[in-house]
Design a protein around this motif. Sequence first.
Motif, PDB file in Angstrom:
ATOM      1  N   PHE A 160      -1.695  46.186  17.967  1.00 46.71           N
ATOM      2  CA  PHE A 160      -1.537  45.328  19.139  1.00 46.71           C
ATOM      3  C   PHE A 160      -1.184  43.898  18.714  1.00 46.71           C
ATOM      4  N   PHE A 161      -1.907  43.384  17.736  1.00 47.96           N
ATOM      5  CA  PHE A 161      -1.641  42.015  17.267  1.00 47.96           C
ATOM      6  C   PHE A 161      -0.211  41.890  16.743  1.00 47.96           C
ATOM      7  N   SER A 187       2.355  43.608  17.414  1.00 51.78           N
ATOM      8  CA  SER A 187       3.394  43.705  18.447  1.00 51.78           C
ATOM      9  C   SER A 187       3.345  42.534  19.425  1.00 51.78           C
ATOM     10  N   HIS A 188       2.307  41.689  19.326  1.00 51.38           N
ATOM     11  CA  HIS A 188       2.212  40.514  20.201  1.00 51.38           C
ATOM     12  C   HIS A 188       1.828  39.280  19.392  1.00 51.38           C
ATOM     13  N   GLU A 192       1.675  35.443  17.754  1.00 49.82           N
ATOM     14  CA  GLU A 192       1.737  34.059  18.257  1.00 49.82           C
ATOM     15  C   GLU A 192       1.225  33.898  19.676  1.00 49.82           C
ATOM     16  N   ARG A 193       0.371  34.808  20.106  1.00 48.93           N
ATOM     17  CA  ARG A 193      -0.218  34.640  21.435  1.00 48.93           C
ATOM     18  C   ARG A 193      -1.725  34.769  21.316  1.00 48.93           C
ATOM     19  N   TYR A 221      -5.276  35.913  22.634  1.00 48.59           N
ATOM     20  CA  TYR A 221      -5.893  36.877  23.553  1.00 48.59           C
ATOM     21  C   TYR A 221      -7.397  36.687  23.562  1.00 48.59           C
ATOM     22  N   GLN A 257      -9.289  40.423  27.184  1.00 42.98           N
ATOM     23  CA  GLN A 257      -7.906  40.932  27.175  1.00 42.98           C
ATOM     24  C   GLN A 257      -7.710  41.960  26.058  1.00 42.98           C
ATOM     25  N   HIS A 271      -6.451  45.798  26.441  1.00 43.95           N
ATOM     26  CA  HIS A 271      -5.233  46.300  25.805  1.00 43.95           C
ATOM     27  C   HIS A 271      -5.506  47.335  24.722  1.00 43.95           C
ATOM     28  N   ARG A 297      -5.745  35.266  17.696  1.00 48.22           N
ATOM     29  CA  ARG A 297      -4.289  35.241  17.671  1.00 48.22           C
ATOM     30  C   ARG A 297      -3.828  35.820  16.343  1.00 48.22           C
ATOM     31  N   SER A 340      -0.928  35.459  13.696  1.00 47.07           N
ATOM     32  CA  SER A 340       0.142  34.537  13.371  1.00 47.07           C
ATOM     33  C   SER A 340       0.356  34.503  11.878  1.00 47.07           C
TER      34      SER A 340
END
Length: 228
Positions: free
Chosen positions: A164-165, A167-168, A170-171, A173, A177, A181, A223, A225
Motif C-alpha cells: 500500500f505504501f 503504491s501511494h 509521498e502521502r 495516512y 486510513q 485500506h 508516510r 517516502s
Amino acid sequence: MQKILLVEDEKDIGEMVGFALEKAGFSFRLVADAEQALLEIAADLPDLVLLDWMLPGMSGIDLARRLRKEELTSALPIILLTARGEENDRVRGLESGADDYVTKPFSPRELIARIQAVLRRSTAQGGEDALEFDGLSLDPVSHRVSMSGEPVDLAPTEFRLLYFFMSHPERVYSREQLLDHVWGRGVFVEERTVDVHIRRLRKALGKQDYDRYIQTVRSAGYRFSARH
Ligand code: CA
C-alpha cells in the motif's frame, strides 16, 4: 474448500470451533499441541492456523514465531486465540507474527468473520506491476520483496502494508486510513495494531536501512517516502 488447522488443548473449544467452521464451509483439523501442529502443517499445509496461546509444551506465541521463520509457512495466515486480554498481550501476540488476535470467550460468528477477513486480506490482489524505489522492490504477483536484490521475508500484513505504501508514496495516512485500506473497512482492529505492524515492517526493512522510507508524521500518521 479452505483448510483451517486449530491448535487447541481445550476439548470444548475445539468442538465448538470445529462445528462452527464446518457449518461455515471450511475443512477443519484439530491438534492439541505445537509438536502435532508442526507435523500436520508439514503433511498438509492449511490455508490458515488458529493458534491457542496457552498450550502444553511450546506456547502458541513460540509456534507463531517459528512458523514465520520457516520459508514454507512464512506467509501462512495465523490468528491467535487467547484468554489474555491485556493490551500488552495483544501487542506481544501480534509481534510474534500473528495476523490477528481473538480474545476468549468469543462467539463462533465473530471468529468466522475474523477468519474470513484474514483470508481475504491474504489473497487480495491489486495491480500487477512490480514497484521499485531505490533498490527496494515489491512484486505483487509473486509476493516477493527485495532490497538491493536481497530477498526479504515479510509476514502477510507487513507485505500488504508495504504494498500500500509503495503504491501511494509521498502521502500521509492516518492509522484509521491505513486500517481501512490495508485491513479492510469494517474490520474491528485497534489503531495501535497499525503501530505494531509498522514496527515489524521497519525492522525487516532496517536490515538495509530502508526503514527510513517508512516515516512517522507527528500527530498525523505515516508516510512512505524515498526522500528525507
Ligand atoms: Ca489452552
